[in-house]
Design an enzyme around this catalytic site. Sequence first.
Site, PDB file in Angstrom:
ATOM      1  N   HIS A   1       0.847  -1.206   0.000  1.00 42.35           N
ATOM      2  CA  HIS A   1       0.000   0.000   0.000  1.00 42.35           C
ATOM      3  C   HIS A   1       0.878   1.250   0.000  1.00 42.35           C
ATOM      4  CE1 HIS A   1      -3.333   2.650   1.629  1.00 42.35           C
ATOM      5  NE2 HIS A   1      -2.263   3.320   2.033  1.00 42.35           N
ATOM      6  N   GLU A   2       1.840   1.303   0.906  1.00 43.73           N
ATOM      7  CA  GLU A   2       2.675   2.495   1.017  1.00 43.73           C
ATOM      8  C   GLU A   2       3.538   2.715  -0.229  1.00 43.73           C
ATOM      9  OE1 GLU A   2       2.413   4.838   3.233  1.00 43.73           O
ATOM     10  OE2 GLU A   2       0.783   3.698   4.112  1.00 43.73           O
TER      11      GLU A   2
ATOM     12  N   HIS B   1       1.749   4.347  -3.069  1.00 44.73           N
ATOM     13  CA  HIS B   1       1.656   5.807  -3.063  1.00 44.73           C
ATOM     14  C   HIS B   1       2.754   6.390  -3.948  1.00 44.73           C
ATOM     15  CE1 HIS B   1      -1.573   6.732  -0.338  1.00 44.73           C
ATOM     16  NE2 HIS B   1      -1.070   5.993   0.639  1.00 44.73           N
TER      17      HIS B   1
ATOM     18  N   TYR C   1      -3.841  15.194  -2.914  1.00 43.03           N
ATOM     19  CA  TYR C   1      -4.156  14.509  -1.672  1.00 43.03           C
ATOM     20  C   TYR C   1      -5.168  15.282  -0.836  1.00 43.03           C
ATOM     21  CZ  TYR C   1      -3.402  11.022   1.912  1.00 43.03           C
ATOM     22  OH  TYR C   1      -3.572   9.988   2.795  1.00 43.03           O
TER      23      TYR C   1
ATOM     24  N   GLU D   1      -5.722   7.085  -1.841  1.00 48.36           N
ATOM     25  CA  GLU D   1      -5.727   6.041  -0.811  1.00 48.36           C
ATOM     26  C   GLU D   1      -6.301   4.725  -1.347  1.00 48.36           C
ATOM     27  OE1 GLU D   1      -4.479   5.690   2.138  1.00 48.36           O
ATOM     28  OE2 GLU D   1      -3.589   7.681   2.135  1.00 48.36           O
TER      29      GLU D   1
ATOM     30  N   ASP E   1      -8.827  15.215   8.038  1.00 50.31           N
ATOM     31  CA  ASP E   1      -8.312  14.123   7.193  1.00 50.31           C
ATOM     32  C   ASP E   1      -8.278  14.537   5.728  1.00 50.31           C
ATOM     33  OD1 ASP E   1      -7.301  11.559   6.629  1.00 50.31           O
ATOM     34  OD2 ASP E   1      -9.314  10.741   6.289  1.00 50.31           O
TER      35      ASP E   1
ATOM     36  N   HIS F   1      -9.267   9.124   4.040  1.00 47.88           N
ATOM     37  CA  HIS F   1      -9.210   7.743   4.527  1.00 47.88           C
ATOM     38  C   HIS F   1     -10.598   7.153   4.756  1.00 47.88           C
ATOM     39  CE1 HIS F   1      -5.003   8.913   5.586  1.00 47.88           C
ATOM     40  NE2 HIS F   1      -4.772   7.652   5.292  1.00 47.88           N
TER      41      HIS F   1
END
Length: 403
Positions: free
Chosen positions: A164-165, A168, A179, A188, A265, A270
């Site tokens: 996942h990271e 990005h 973002y 995300e 957020d 998210h």
Amino acid sequence: MTGTRPVNCIIPPYILEKLLESDDRDVRQDALDTLLTTARLRGERAVRSSFAGAAAPGDGRRTIFDCKHSRFLDLADLARSEDGPESADASANRAFDALGLTRDFYREVFQRNSIDGRGMRLNGYIHFGVKYKNAFWDGQEMVFGDGDGVKFGDFTGSLDVIAHELTHGVTDFTAEFEYHNQSGALNESISDVFGTLVKQWALKQSVEEADWLIGTEVWTPGIDADALRSMKAPGTAYDNPLFGRDPQPDRMSKFVHMPDTEEGDNGAVHYNSGIPNKAFYLTAMRIGGYAWERAGHLWYESLKASEAHFQFQDFADVTYRKAGELYGDGSAEQLAVLAAWQEVGIQISGIPAGVARARILEVDRNGAAGREDGLAGVHRQLGALSAQVTELAREVAALKRAG
């Protein structure tokens, strides 16, 4: 690539903020330390990311560094290199292996050479800070906290979290989704999609065999929770007194509206990522087989065709168009996309809701995706009917002439 991306952390701020409400002073302090550290890193990220595009190519070579509980990456020691021996530190080996699996997935499935497509080196930093409850991509490298061992475990233990990271980074070098608000939620969601695809690919799981959960290993056994998020059923990953209930919506009627601020957020990125997550899950399930094949290729090509400002509607329209380009207009894959987005409350532009429902019902009546049915069948039926009408008109004209 721009230099305005924030640090992308796997643990959403709303989970850590819940800990600030704890009656336990130590729990509150640990959560506050993690949030403050992440806030500080956002400032550093803007500086570091300006150099990210110039990272020396290295065919995706991996290097793992040990922060030894410091928060300064420059002071970290080498723990494992691409050509070096296995480390005595299990965290170093887990991080090394996960970086390699993610790199190999993008190379073998999409022919992409590392995160940037040009062989970017993959550096990982383990044992970051003291009880740091997160893992993040900062534009150049992966950084892993150890968790507190009570609520959060070692973040090197979750392959889909690491994938996942790193994804990005892929998004940074392709669509560059802004973002915040819906484009941030797409950012995300893309990371969740390819995070789970890396895990499914590594385990060779079909869409039916996969759990469609993100971060099952992040919680310790003492926490009553399945995962951080569920792509199959957003809003059901956890429900306990400590963290509350998973707040992700699964359709546009439940869309979460929050301020476009850090406290909000960034516009609930998210939260609302659950909506496109569900759309991908539904698409993959209708297509069947291995999700990284047709559904994954479709999402990857759509990512590359996207623009930074895209909203959910824009991305949905691109996936529908790409499905037609890759698999044919009226194909089962294109109908799977149409049905998925409609189920989460997004209509593909130019296709009235009633027409979309009729096409989807046609597929459902005639069987699973992959058969020669659906919109393609409708087109053929219309063609045959048109031919019959034309022939009938000729016969009528001939009778008139004969009379």
